[in-house]
Scaffold this motif. Structure first.
Motif, short mmCIF file in Angstrom:
data_model
loop_
_atom_site.label_atom_id
_atom_site.label_comp_id
_atom_site.label_asym_id
_atom_site.label_seq_id
_atom_site.Cartn_x
_atom_site.Cartn_y
_atom_site.Cartn_z
N ASN A 70 1.70 -69.59 18.98
CA ASN A 70 0.89 -70.09 20.08
C ASN A 70 1.79 -70.87 21.02
O ASN A 70 2.29 -71.94 20.67
CB ASN A 70 -0.23 -70.98 19.54
CG ASN A 70 -1.16 -71.48 20.63
OD1 ASN A 70 -0.90 -71.32 21.81
ND2 ASN A 70 -2.24 -72.08 20.21
N ALA A 71 2.01 -70.31 22.20
CA ALA A 71 2.85 -70.96 23.21
C ALA A 71 2.01 -71.14 24.47
O ALA A 71 2.11 -70.37 25.42
CB ALA A 71 4.09 -70.14 23.49
N GLY A 72 1.14 -72.13 24.43
CA GLY A 72 0.28 -72.37 25.59
C GLY A 72 -0.71 -71.26 25.80
O GLY A 72 -1.64 -71.07 25.03
N ASN A 73 -0.50 -70.47 26.86
CA ASN A 73 -1.41 -69.37 27.18
C ASN A 73 -1.07 -68.09 26.44
O ASN A 73 -1.74 -67.08 26.62
CB ASN A 73 -1.39 -69.09 28.69
CG ASN A 73 -1.98 -70.24 29.48
OD1 ASN A 73 -2.83 -70.96 28.97
ND2 ASN A 73 -1.53 -70.42 30.70
N THR A 130 5.84 -76.91 14.64
CA THR A 130 6.13 -76.74 16.06
C THR A 130 7.61 -76.54 16.27
O THR A 130 8.45 -77.04 15.50
CB THR A 130 5.66 -77.97 16.88
OG1 THR A 130 6.30 -79.14 16.38
CG2 THR A 130 4.16 -78.13 16.82
N GLY A 172 6.36 -77.26 22.24
CA GLY A 172 5.65 -76.33 23.13
C GLY A 172 5.15 -75.08 22.45
O GLY A 172 4.30 -74.37 22.99
#
Length: 117
Positions: free
Chosen positions: A75-78, A48, A53
């Protein structure tokens, strides 16, 4: 051959190159999609960044033909991003990362900043 004939030949030759470049681009797109969504994951490492995040995942995958390749997933949330690469491309990326790391440890200013919490 007349001037018009030479001109048409040149245009035809240029069109052939453009068409071939387009076909190559489309082929690479589908190959990349196949690498992302198919293949067996041999090894996966997640880390990460950004205070947790963003997750960066490196996946060593094996295609149905036995070839190994790497997929870099962010992968950053959406937001998801997939970057497939051949082993030679991964080696180039790895070498560049090593150069940055060496430069950061050799530079007193960067070394001091990187040790701050």
């Amino acid at each position: 051959m007349s001037k018009a004939g030479k001109s048409n030949f040149r245009r035809s030759n240029e069109w052939s190159r453009i068409t071939l470049a387009g076909q190559t681009m489309v082929w690479n797109l589908f190959r990349g999609l196949r690498q992302v969504f198919k293949g067996r994951v041999v090894k996966k490492i997640d880390t990460t960044i950004g205070g947790g995040g963003v997750t960066i995942s490196l996946r060593l995958k094996e295609g149905r033909d036995g070839d190994l390749y790497v997929v870099l997933v962010r992968n950053a949330g959406n937001y998801l991003s997939y970057d497939p690469m051949e082993l030679a491309e991964f080696e180039t990326l790895f070498s560049a990362m090593q150069e940055i790391r060496i430069a950061a440890t050799r530079s007193p200013d960067l070394a001091i900043r990187s040790n701050r919490p």
